[in-house]
Scaffold this motif. Structure first.
Motif, mmCIF file in Angstrom:
data_model
loop_
_atom_site.group_PDB
_atom_site.id
_atom_site.type_symbol
_atom_site.label_atom_id
_atom_site.label_comp_id
_atom_site.label_asym_id
_atom_site.label_seq_id
_atom_site.Cartn_x
_atom_site.Cartn_y
_atom_site.Cartn_z
ATOM 1 N N TYR A 9 -2.051 -9.063 -6.610
ATOM 2 C CA TYR A 9 -1.077 -9.267 -7.676
ATOM 3 C C TYR A 9 -0.541 -7.972 -8.288
ATOM 4 C CZ TYR A 9 -2.797 -14.002 -7.294
ATOM 5 O OH TYR A 9 -3.150 -15.223 -6.806
ATOM 6 N N ILE A 10 -1.395 -7.013 -8.544
ATOM 7 C CA ILE A 10 -0.958 -5.798 -9.225
ATOM 8 C C ILE A 10 -0.213 -4.868 -8.274
ATOM 9 C CG2 ILE A 10 -1.735 -3.754 -10.475
ATOM 10 C CD1 ILE A 10 -4.092 -5.486 -11.486
ATOM 11 N N TYR A 11 -0.778 -4.626 -7.100
ATOM 12 C CA TYR A 11 -0.184 -3.706 -6.138
ATOM 13 C C TYR A 11 -0.282 -4.307 -4.740
ATOM 14 C CZ TYR A 11 0.829 0.873 -4.022
ATOM 15 O OH TYR A 11 1.378 1.906 -3.312
ATOM 16 N N PRO A 12 0.516 -5.338 -4.459
ATOM 17 C CA PRO A 12 0.397 -6.038 -3.178
ATOM 18 C C PRO A 12 0.789 -5.193 -1.963
ATOM 19 C CG PRO A 12 2.199 -6.940 -4.465
ATOM 20 C CD PRO A 12 1.503 -5.941 -5.329
ATOM 21 N N LYS A 16 -0.520 -2.856 3.025
ATOM 22 C CA LYS A 16 0.470 -2.467 4.031
ATOM 23 C C LYS A 16 0.551 -0.946 4.151
ATOM 24 C CE LYS A 16 3.243 -6.568 3.312
ATOM 25 N NZ LYS A 16 4.435 -7.106 2.676
ATOM 26 N N LYS A 17 0.555 -0.265 3.016
ATOM 27 C CA LYS A 17 0.623 1.191 3.037
ATOM 28 C C LYS A 17 -0.650 1.791 3.611
ATOM 29 C CE LYS A 17 3.978 1.857 -0.602
ATOM 30 N NZ LYS A 17 4.316 2.552 -1.837
ATOM 31 N N TYR A 18 -1.783 1.207 3.274
ATOM 32 C CA TYR A 18 -3.041 1.726 3.799
ATOM 33 C C TYR A 18 -3.145 1.489 5.301
ATOM 34 C CZ TYR A 18 -7.931 2.901 4.220
ATOM 35 O OH TYR A 18 -9.096 3.499 4.598
ATOM 36 N N LEU A 19 -2.689 0.333 5.765
ATOM 37 C CA LEU A 19 -2.693 0.052 7.199
ATOM 38 C C LEU A 19 -1.766 1.022 7.935
ATOM 39 C CD1 LEU A 19 -3.705 -1.680 9.526
ATOM 40 C CD2 LEU A 19 -1.834 -3.265 9.071
ATOM 41 N N ASP A 24 -1.205 5.742 11.451
ATOM 42 C CA ASP A 24 -0.758 7.115 11.648
ATOM 43 C C ASP A 24 -1.927 8.028 12.005
ATOM 44 O OD1 ASP A 24 1.835 6.377 11.123
ATOM 45 O OD2 ASP A 24 1.790 7.060 9.023
ATOM 46 N N GLU A 25 -3.046 7.849 11.311
ATOM 47 C CA GLU A 25 -4.236 8.653 11.601
ATOM 48 C C GLU A 25 -4.754 8.390 13.014
ATOM 49 O OE1 GLU A 25 -6.040 10.996 9.687
ATOM 50 O OE2 GLU A 25 -4.179 10.981 8.549
ATOM 51 N N ALA A 41 -6.261 -2.634 16.422
ATOM 52 C CA ALA A 41 -6.577 -4.065 16.311
ATOM 53 C C ALA A 41 -7.704 -4.291 15.315
ATOM 54 C CB ALA A 41 -6.957 -4.629 17.675
ATOM 55 N N TYR A 42 -8.705 -3.409 15.333
ATOM 56 C CA TYR A 42 -9.822 -3.523 14.390
ATOM 57 C C TYR A 42 -9.346 -3.318 12.949
ATOM 58 C CZ TYR A 42 -14.248 -2.579 12.079
ATOM 59 O OH TYR A 42 -15.308 -2.599 11.214
ATOM 60 N N ALA A 43 -8.472 -2.332 12.747
ATOM 61 C CA ALA A 43 -7.944 -2.075 11.398
ATOM 62 C C ALA A 43 -7.151 -3.276 10.890
ATOM 63 C CB ALA A 43 -7.074 -0.819 11.415
ATOM 64 N N LYS A 44 -6.349 -3.887 11.761
ATOM 65 C CA LYS A 44 -5.576 -5.070 11.354
ATOM 66 C C LYS A 44 -6.499 -6.241 11.019
ATOM 67 C CE LYS A 44 -1.305 -4.021 13.792
ATOM 68 N NZ LYS A 44 -0.371 -4.425 14.849
ATOM 69 N N GLU A 45 -7.554 -6.406 11.795
ATOM 70 C CA GLU A 45 -8.517 -7.487 11.524
ATOM 71 C C GLU A 45 -9.234 -7.263 10.193
ATOM 72 O OE1 GLU A 45 -10.318 -11.034 12.040
ATOM 73 O OE2 GLU A 45 -8.798 -10.197 13.368
ATOM 74 N N MET A 46 -9.594 -6.024 9.913
ATOM 75 C CA MET A 46 -10.258 -5.721 8.645
ATOM 76 C C MET A 46 -9.327 -5.985 7.462
ATOM 77 S SD MET A 46 -13.374 -5.095 9.119
ATOM 78 C CE MET A 46 -13.802 -4.514 7.509
ATOM 79 N N MET A 47 -8.047 -5.712 7.621
ATOM 80 C CA MET A 47 -7.094 -5.973 6.545
ATOM 81 C C MET A 47 -6.989 -7.474 6.268
ATOM 82 S SD MET A 47 -5.980 -3.302 5.192
ATOM 83 C CE MET A 47 -6.569 -1.686 5.579
#
Length: 84
Positions: A9-12, A16-19, A24-25, A41-47
């Motif tokens: 709610y506060i910073y939705p 997306k920015k962290y992913l 990029d990393e 794929a692992y990063a997307k699953e964790m999100m």
């Protein structure tokens, strides 16, 4: 709970920015292409997991619990030295 409110709610846009940052990393690293695909794929699953209230609650509880144990041990060692 606060983490869930912040992310939803506060910073939705945070997730997306962290992913995007994670991707990029991963792309900038010198690892094989197959590993990059797996890591992305692992990063997307964790999100996906992170937005669920149960996972967020469990994550925050475990972090606070571990920090509490570390602080307790440090305090115990400090007080033990003063007693000796």
């Amino acid at each position: 709970m606060v983490d869930y409110l912040f992310v939803n709610y506060i910073y939705p846009e945070f997730l997306k920015k962290y992913l995007a940052y994670q991707m990029d990393e991963i792309n900038a690293s010198n690892i094989p292409a197959e590993q990059k695909v797996k890591d992305i794929a692992y990063a997307k699953e964790m999100m996906k997991n992170y937005v669920t209230p149960a996972f967020g609650t469990l994550l925050m509880f475990s972090m606070v619990f571990i920090l509490g144990i570390v602080m307790s041990i440090l305090t115990m060692l400090t007080l033990q030295r003063k007693s000796s």
